[in-house]
Design an enzyme around this catalytic site. Structure first.
Site, short mmCIF file in Angstrom:
data_model
loop_
_atom_site.label_atom_id
_atom_site.label_comp_id
_atom_site.label_asym_id
_atom_site.label_seq_id
_atom_site.Cartn_x
_atom_site.Cartn_y
_atom_site.Cartn_z
N HIS A 149 -1.76 1.99 7.14
CA HIS A 149 -2.26 1.99 5.76
C HIS A 149 -2.08 3.41 5.23
O HIS A 149 -1.99 4.37 6.02
CB HIS A 149 -3.73 1.57 5.69
CG HIS A 149 -4.23 1.37 4.29
ND1 HIS A 149 -3.54 0.63 3.37
CD2 HIS A 149 -5.34 1.83 3.64
CE1 HIS A 149 -4.20 0.62 2.22
NE2 HIS A 149 -5.29 1.35 2.36
N ASP B 254 -8.42 5.19 -2.92
CA ASP B 254 -7.50 4.11 -2.54
C ASP B 254 -7.14 3.34 -3.80
O ASP B 254 -7.95 2.58 -4.33
CB ASP B 254 -8.16 3.18 -1.52
CG ASP B 254 -7.14 2.25 -0.87
OD1 ASP B 254 -6.25 1.76 -1.59
OD2 ASP B 254 -7.26 1.97 0.34
N CYS C 67 0.81 -1.23 0.00
CA CYS C 67 0.00 0.00 0.00
C CYS C 67 0.84 1.28 0.00
O CYS C 67 0.46 2.26 -0.62
CB CYS C 67 -0.97 0.00 1.18
SG CYS C 67 -0.20 -0.13 2.81
#
Length: 646
Positions: A321, A338, A294
């Site tokens: 994250h 995202d 990520c």
């Protein structure tokens, strides 16, 4: 003459000395005139805070005045613990340094040769005058511990290390996002992005949206963002749980860390894993490697957004994250994006869908740091209880200080624009939030093991493997009016029917499932039968369906369930109806059963557990919804929920 001047000087000093009868009011007027705007702002702090800060500021000034040609005294590292914990959070402290003549560079405040020593003296004397006034007035008295806590910023010695660590996170991320602004890196990113293709697709979708909605408030950039997300996820970047070997292409194992090479350091490598695997954090390098987890995804995607002149910021989440936000000019708000998940504008995904226990979420752009935690939570009291790393006052003042540093060179219009956007955000933060259906699923990027290890597969109540999209039944507008939800599942058709919503159909057995573990739909073509069983080799299989009425301000009045299950050779199926601490077992004999025990509940789950059996085919000895492919009219699973106002 010289003696006369000396006598006048002595007399002047005596007139200003209250101990020899001088006018106290005149002294206060003279001192007030000596205060600059920054010193005035600093003076609004309590005595304890003012004296601590004043001591440091006078020390900086005196070092330069005594040693004007010594470079080390003309530079203050922003990450220095003394600066970051004792000056930056205090109103007026950094402003005093700017008034002295300090300027911001990448990682330091510097007092350049062009700055005036005379101006430095003026601010130094203004600080000293205010300090003397407080001392003369008897205001500087030792305070009891309780009074100190009440009058100064909260000081907790145990949080000193946390403050340092938190400041490093703030300062390093704030500096890192400046990489996205380098023209040469943006140009390189644009060379990879098929902008013409993305733009044409965005135009088509915008046209369709405008045809469907006359007063469509979306702009082309909104659709460009969606197309960029899709392209980035589908065609450009790839996910790795363990990075492949650069020699053979096979998977690697992390056997510890090695020191980075010169080339690694050049590209900002944070660590080197094993002797094959290298993890880079430089967005320019990521345009070449195009892989990672990520952190790498968000880093490279944010660069791509900036390369297309989209206002974007890098979002850091303390629960491990990161993602991106893009500003929508047409909607006048920041959109959650995202790239790992290819999702846009689903901010409650992490808390509600993934089940993350959020604490701190911060947004970093070239011009501003913003605490955006509250955009991503509908459980503010819970989140606030977990924000214990640093004091809230310290965090607020530190962010204000960092923004003041970064925005010094901005024009008035840009500063006003940032302020107006922040005000809009603050209203959004405090507005009530209800999760949408799209925000209820668990994480999809990464292997199942990776997601499990991070606790991001959804609202799992144990460490068991949970697969699926975590679907939740919530009342539609029609069901709210009728106060009724009526759902059935036909195994032969592999289809749900939402009878209470004008017979809406949903295909595939797991599309309406809340959680599933080691179960699948078994089709026996030879016998023309179909059923749900646990996977071969597993000892237990579970499947559950969830209903939630709280968003509609409704509760359960009654529940009726018909569930069909069959067992063979010591196989076992257990059915459970559960809401909070209330749990009721029921039979899967195919009869309609009614339950009053959940009256007043706002949510519940229905769970079936499959176990037991004999031999190598024990997995077949516990079955749900066994049905002939020729008998398509019957539904072996049916639920009728009558609702009432909460």
């Amino acid at each position: 003459m010289e003696c006369g001047k000396l006598d006048c000087g002595k007399q002047a000093r005596q007139d200003r000395d209250p101990s020899v009868g001088g006018s106290q009011k005149q002294i206060q007027r003279d001192l007030q005139m000596a205060l600059t705007p920054a010193v005035t702002l600093l003076s609004e702090n309590s005595n304890e805070v003012f004296f601590d800060v004043c001591k440091l500021l006078l020390s900086y000034a005196d070092n330069i005045l005594r040693n004007p040609n010594v470079e080390k005294y003309r530079s203050i590292r922003i990450g220095n613990p003394t600066f970051s914990t004792k000056l930056l959070p205090i109103n007026g402290a950094v402003e005093c340094l700017f008034e002295m003549g300090f300027e911001e560079s990448d990682t330091h405040l510097v007092f350049p040769n062009s700055s005036s020593l005379d101006q430095l003296k003026v601010i130094r004397e203004s600080l000293a005058a205010q300090r003397d006034q407080r001392l003369i007035g008897g205001q500087h008295r030792p305070l009891p511990a309780a009074s100190q806590e009440a009058s100064a910023l909260p000081v907790q010695p145990l949080l000193t290390v946390s403050r340092k660590n938190f400041f490093v996170t703030l300062e390093s991320n704030f500096q890192h996002v400046l990489l996205y602004e380098k023209p040469e890196i943006q140009q390189k990113a644009r060379s990879y992005i098929p902008y013409t293709q993305l733009s044409l697709a965005a135009d088509q979708k915008l046209k369709l949206a405008q045809e469907a909605e006359t007063e469509c408030k979306l702009g082309k950039d909104d659709f460009v963002v969606l197309e960029l997300l899709r392209w980035f996820k589908s065609h450009f970047f790839s996910w790795v749980d363990c990075l492949p070997c650069s020699s053979c292409g096979g998977p690697t194992q992390n056997r510890g860390s090695l020191g980075p090479t010169g080339d690694d350091l050049r590209w900002g490598a944070q660590r080197v894993e094993n002797h094959y695997c290298q993890s880079y954090n430089n967005p320019e390098k990521l345009l070449q490697t195009r892989r990672g987890r990520c952190g790498e995804w968000a880093n490279c995607f944010t660069l791509c957004c900036r390369a297309l002149s989209l206002e974007a910021r890098y979002i850091w989440d303390s629960t491990d994250h990161v993602w991106t936000e893009v500003y929508s000019v047409s909607q006048s708000r920041w959109l959650h994006c995202d790239s790992c998940e290819n999702v846009c504008d689903q901010p409650l995904l992490y808390e509600v869908g993934w089940g993350k226990k959020l604490a701190y979420i911060l947004a970093f752009s070239r011009d501003q740091v913003v605490d955006v935690t509250w955009r991503y939570s509908c459980k503010h009291p819970e989140v606030l209880s977990r924000r214990t790393n640093v004091e809230e006052t310290w965090l607020l003042h530190t962010i204000i200080g960092l923004n003041a540093l970064r925005q010094r060179s901005l024009g008035t219009d840009r500063k006003l624009e940032l302020t107006q956007r922040l005000l809009v955000e603050l209203v959004e933060f405090i507005s009530p939030k209800i999760a949408r259906q799209s925000e209820l699923g668990g994480r999809v990027s990464g292997s199942l093991g990776w997601r499990m290890a991070r606790g991001e597969t959804g609202h799992a109540d144990s460490g068991n493997i949970k697969q699926g999209a975590a679907y939740v039944f919530t009342p539609t507008e029609k069901e709210r009016r009728d106060k009724l939800i009526h759902v059935s599942y036909n195994a032969a058709k592999d289809q749900y029917c939402r009878i209470s919503n004008d017979f809406e159909t949903i295909h595939c057995w797991d599309q309406c499932v809340w959680q599933k573990e080691s179960v699948f739909r078994k089709l026996e073509n030879d016998w023309h039968m179909v059923y749900i069983a646990r996977m071969e080799g597993s000892s237990v299989g579970r499947i559950s369906w969830k209903f939630d009425f709280a968003p509609s301000k409704l509760t359960v009045k009654s529940v009726s369930i018909r569930a069909s299950s069959q067992t063979f050779h010591f196989g076992n199926v257990s059915w459970l109806l559960q809401s909070g601490t209330t749990a009721t077992e029921f039979s899967g004999d195919g009869s309609m059963q009614s339950f009053q025990c959940l009256n007043g509940s706002s949510e519940f789950t229905v769970t079936a557990q499959l176990s037991g059996g004999e031999g190598n085919v024990s997995w077949q000895h516990a079955q749900l919804f066994r049905q002939s492919l020729k008998e398509t009219e019957e539904s072996p699973f049916e639920m009728i929920i009558r609702l009432q106002n909460a």
